[in-house]
Design an enzyme around this catalytic site. Structure first.
Site, PDB file in Angstrom:
ATOM      1  N   ASP A   1       1.284  -1.419  -0.037  1.00  0.00           N
ATOM      2  CA  ASP A   1       0.149  -0.004   0.255  1.00  0.00           C
ATOM      3  C   ASP A   1       0.724   1.267   0.142  1.00  0.00           C
ATOM      4  O   ASP A   1       0.207   2.302   0.070  1.00  0.00           O
ATOM      5  CB  ASP A   1      -0.730   0.328   1.530  1.00  0.00           C
TER       6      ASP A   1
ATOM      7  N   ASP B   1      20.052  22.132 -13.905  1.00  0.00           N
ATOM      8  CA  ASP B   1      20.259  20.770 -14.667  1.00  0.00           C
ATOM      9  C   ASP B   1      22.476  21.465 -14.401  1.00  0.00           C
ATOM     10  O   ASP B   1      22.414  22.472 -15.687  1.00  0.00           O
ATOM     11  CB  ASP B   1      20.522  20.461 -15.378  1.00  0.00           C
TER      12      ASP B   1
ATOM     13  N   GLU C   1      26.391  20.522 -22.920  1.00  0.00           N
ATOM     14  CA  GLU C   1      26.838  19.829 -21.516  1.00  0.00           C
ATOM     15  C   GLU C   1      27.861  18.941 -22.640  1.00  0.00           C
ATOM     16  O   GLU C   1      27.556  17.732 -22.701  1.00  0.00           O
ATOM     17  CB  GLU C   1      25.793  18.917 -20.989  1.00  0.00           C
TER      18      GLU C   1
ATOM     19  N   HIS D   1      26.638  11.592 -26.523  1.00  0.00           N
ATOM     20  CA  HIS D   1      25.467  12.360 -26.390  1.00  0.00           C
ATOM     21  C   HIS D   1      24.623  13.390 -27.517  1.00  0.00           C
ATOM     22  O   HIS D   1      26.057  14.160 -27.744  1.00  0.00           O
ATOM     23  CB  HIS D   1      24.450  12.387 -25.133  1.00  0.00           C
TER      24      HIS D   1
ATOM     25  N   ARG E   1      32.580  16.088 -18.314  1.00  0.00           N
ATOM     26  CA  ARG E   1      31.058  16.680 -18.661  1.00  0.00           C
ATOM     27  C   ARG E   1      31.520  17.575 -17.985  1.00  0.00           C
ATOM     28  O   ARG E   1      31.281  17.841 -16.781  1.00  0.00           O
ATOM     29  CB  ARG E   1      29.973  15.230 -18.566  1.00  0.00           C
TER      30      ARG E   1
ATOM     31  N   HIS F   1      19.517  19.980 -24.319  1.00  0.00           N
ATOM     32  CA  HIS F   1      17.867  20.160 -24.490  1.00  0.00           C
ATOM     33  C   HIS F   1      17.693  20.882 -23.254  1.00  0.00           C
ATOM     34  O   HIS F   1      18.057  21.519 -22.366  1.00  0.00           O
ATOM     35  CB  HIS F   1      17.404  18.845 -23.860  1.00  0.00           C
TER      36      HIS F   1
ATOM     37  N   ASP G   1      26.704  14.541 -11.887  1.00  0.00           N
ATOM     38  CA  ASP G   1      25.479  15.900 -11.804  1.00  0.00           C
ATOM     39  C   ASP G   1      24.063  15.706 -11.797  1.00  0.00           C
ATOM     40  O   ASP G   1      23.620  14.397 -11.585  1.00  0.00           O
ATOM     41  CB  ASP G   1      25.395  14.926 -13.911  1.00  0.00           C
TER      42      ASP G   1
ATOM     43  N   HIS H   1      24.043   7.117 -17.299  1.00  0.00           N
ATOM     44  CA  HIS H   1      23.175   7.277 -16.635  1.00  0.00           C
ATOM     45  C   HIS H   1      23.571   6.701 -14.950  1.00  0.00           C
ATOM     46  O   HIS H   1      22.809   6.222 -14.608  1.00  0.00           O
ATOM     47  CB  HIS H   1      21.580   6.643 -17.370  1.00  0.00           C
TER      48      HIS H   1
ATOM     49  N   GLU I   1      28.823  21.132 -17.324  1.00  0.00           N
ATOM     50  CA  GLU I   1      27.028  21.880 -17.991  1.00  0.00           C
ATOM     51  C   GLU I   1      26.417  22.741 -17.252  1.00  0.00           C
ATOM     52  O   GLU I   1      27.019  22.843 -15.715  1.00  0.00           O
ATOM     53  CB  GLU I   1      26.071  20.525 -17.544  1.00  0.00           C
TER      54      GLU I   1
ATOM     55  N   HIS J   1      13.962  16.948 -19.076  1.00  0.00           N
ATOM     56  CA  HIS J   1      14.470  16.992 -20.525  1.00  0.00           C
ATOM     57  C   HIS J   1      13.033  17.642 -20.470  1.00  0.00           C
ATOM     58  O   HIS J   1      11.710  16.620 -20.525  1.00  0.00           O
ATOM     59  CB  HIS J   1      14.730  15.826 -20.679  1.00  0.00           C
TER      60      HIS J   1
ATOM     61  N   TYR K   1      34.854  11.066 -23.251  1.00  0.00           N
ATOM     62  CA  TYR K   1      34.271  10.183 -22.331  1.00  0.00           C
ATOM     63  C   TYR K   1      35.511   8.856 -22.648  1.00  0.00           C
ATOM     64  O   TYR K   1      35.673   8.737 -23.766  1.00  0.00           O
ATOM     65  CB  TYR K   1      33.487   9.339 -22.158  1.00  0.00           C
TER      66      TYR K   1
HETATM   67 MN   LIG Z   1      21.061  17.769 -18.847  1.00  0.00          MN
END
Ligand SMILES: [Mn+2]
Length: 437
Positions: A41, A273, A383, A354, A396, A358, A262, A245, A398, A365, A387
């Site tokens: 629940d 971000d 960003e 990538h 990276r 965005h 990040d 990710h 951003e 996003h 790598y």
């Molecule tokens: Mn981003």
């Protein structure tokens, strides 16, 4: 709500902009989100529906907004429906908006209890022709769970099959892409809280600290400033940073490694971000520094390129070209790699695979029609990254920036980013102890 009250003019203006896009003789309905279930629940904290928040400022579950600008009865042209507070709800769930409070937040004069919705809706359906219903149309979303809006669409279409149905999402997406000064101020506040969190990490990251301890430090800073994580934080030391990710955040930060963060805050449902990459021991190696500076130059060049009129795909291509030049300079790509490349799979993608950025706003996003050229008022992340799994690290960087008619405005311009500045801040004074584990 944890955030400070937002003047209702923001929501009044948003509704006016939406109404001006509807066909004559229309009505539109937007639903709150369901409360996300867990197991047994259990439930998670409710996540406000971004469209409903954009139009009303209301975060309470089960809320519905009905817009019918041409309704014969003036009082039904704009109605907000909320759950009726009662003693049982008060005991178990706590405060629910009384009518005057919902009016004050949203600027909507006509607030009714949810139980009144069916009769009013039926009356308006008999009178009006075009019906705008909401749906999640984010191009990257994989939707398997039915939303309250989606259930509503099914119910209404079954009951009233002969109306002219329209996609409200298309109109909302076009509107939400362009942020008003009030929205930019809220995003700026989220960016400011993010910066405070990052500065705290500059004082606590050192060899031996666990990735989750960095997460705990941020959480303390964000929650203490009426904010929360905008998305699952990526706190990736060493080669973990090559997993885009990564969010296990369960590894130790080791001397000599880089730590990719990040991590950003969300304030009043407005997102920021940020990505920064730190040397765990407080000093970059020569190689790390070369790659770091290459990514920093790329970030600056890609930011300058975010101007009105630009198409997202052209911005992506220009940014890949910028990173490609840096990769040539670093010796990671050779001119012949470029000459021989498959244009559909450019060589640069091996190290920068990538998107360069965005739209961001009420969603990380954010919704938006990517075929549209950039315009003043868009808020974008920038960003770039490089790598290098074979070398055991990635960089990276951003920032969250606003497209304007002049140069883009970097909302994170005051968050340390120069390698020298990062090193100086990491080596200043005694380290604050991280929490015990
Ligand atoms: Mn981003």
């Amino acid at each position: 709500m944890r955030h400070e009250a937002i003047p209702s003019t923001l929501f009044i203006e948003n509704r006016a902009r939406l109404k001006s896009r509807l066909l004559p003789g229309s009505l539109a309905v937007v639903n709150a989100n369901d409360i996300p279930p867990t197991n047994a629940d259990g439930t998670r904290m409710p996540i406000p529906n971004s469209d409903l928040f954009y139009l009303t400022g209301i975060e309470q579950e089960e809320t519905m907004l009905l817009l019918a600008p041409d309704a014969h009865d003036e009082k039904l042209r704009e109605v907000l429906f909320v759950r009726e507070p009662n003693a049982h709800l008060k005991t178990w769930e706590g405060h629910k908006h009384p009518k005057d409070e919902a009016q004050a937040i949203s600027g909507i004069k006509e607030v009714k209890w949810l139980t009144e919705f069916p009769a009013i809706f039926h009356r308006l359906m008999c009178e009006l022709e075009h019906v705008y219903l909401n749906s999640n149309e984010h191009h990257r979303a994989v939707i398997e769970v039915e939303t309250r809006d989606a259930r509503f669409v099914q119910q209404v279409r079954a009951k009233y099959p002969l109306h002219d149905y329209r996609r409200l999402a298309r109109e909302l997406q076009a509107l939400r892409l362009v942020k008003s000064p009030a929205e930019i101020a809220l995003i700026r506040r989220a960016c400011g809280i993010t910066g405070q969190g990052f500065r705290r990490l500059l004082r606590t990251v050192r060899p031996g600290v666990m990735e989750y301890q960095a997460e705990a430090e941020l959480s303390h800073e964000f929650i203490g400033h009426r904010a929360q994580f905008a998305y699952n934080p990526i706190i990736a030391s060493g080669a973990n940073a090559c997993t885009l990710h990564y969010n296990q955040n369960d590894q130790p930060c080791r001397a000599g490694e880089l730590l990719l963060l990040d991590v950003a805050a969300c304030y009043a449902n407005y997102q920021s971000d940020l990505t920064r990459t730190l040397p765990v021991g407080g000093r970059f190696t020569e190689r790390q520094r070369q790659v770091y500076d290459a990514v920093l130059r790329s970030l600056r060049a890609a930011t300058r390129a975010a101007v009105p009129g630009k198409l997202h795909k052209d911005w992506q291509q220009e940014s890949e070209k910028i990173v490609e030049e840096e990769l040539l300079r670093l010796g990671l790509l050779k001119p012949r790699d470029i000459q021989r490349q498959d244009p559909d799979k450019p060589a640069v993608k091996k190290y920068f695979m990538h998107g360069v950025g965005h739209p961001i706003g009420l969603d990380v996003h954010d919704v938006g029609l990517l075929k549209q050229p950039f315009a003043a008022g868009w808020v974008l992340t920038v960003e770039p990254g490089i790598y290098l799994p074979e070398e055991g690290f990635a960089v990276r960087l951003e920032n969250t920036v606003v497209v304007t008619d002049g140069a883009p405005v970097d909302l994170m311009a005051d968050i340390p980013i120069e390698a020298d500045e990062i090193e100086a801040l990491m080596n200043r004074g005694p380290k604050k102890a991280p929490p015990r584990r």
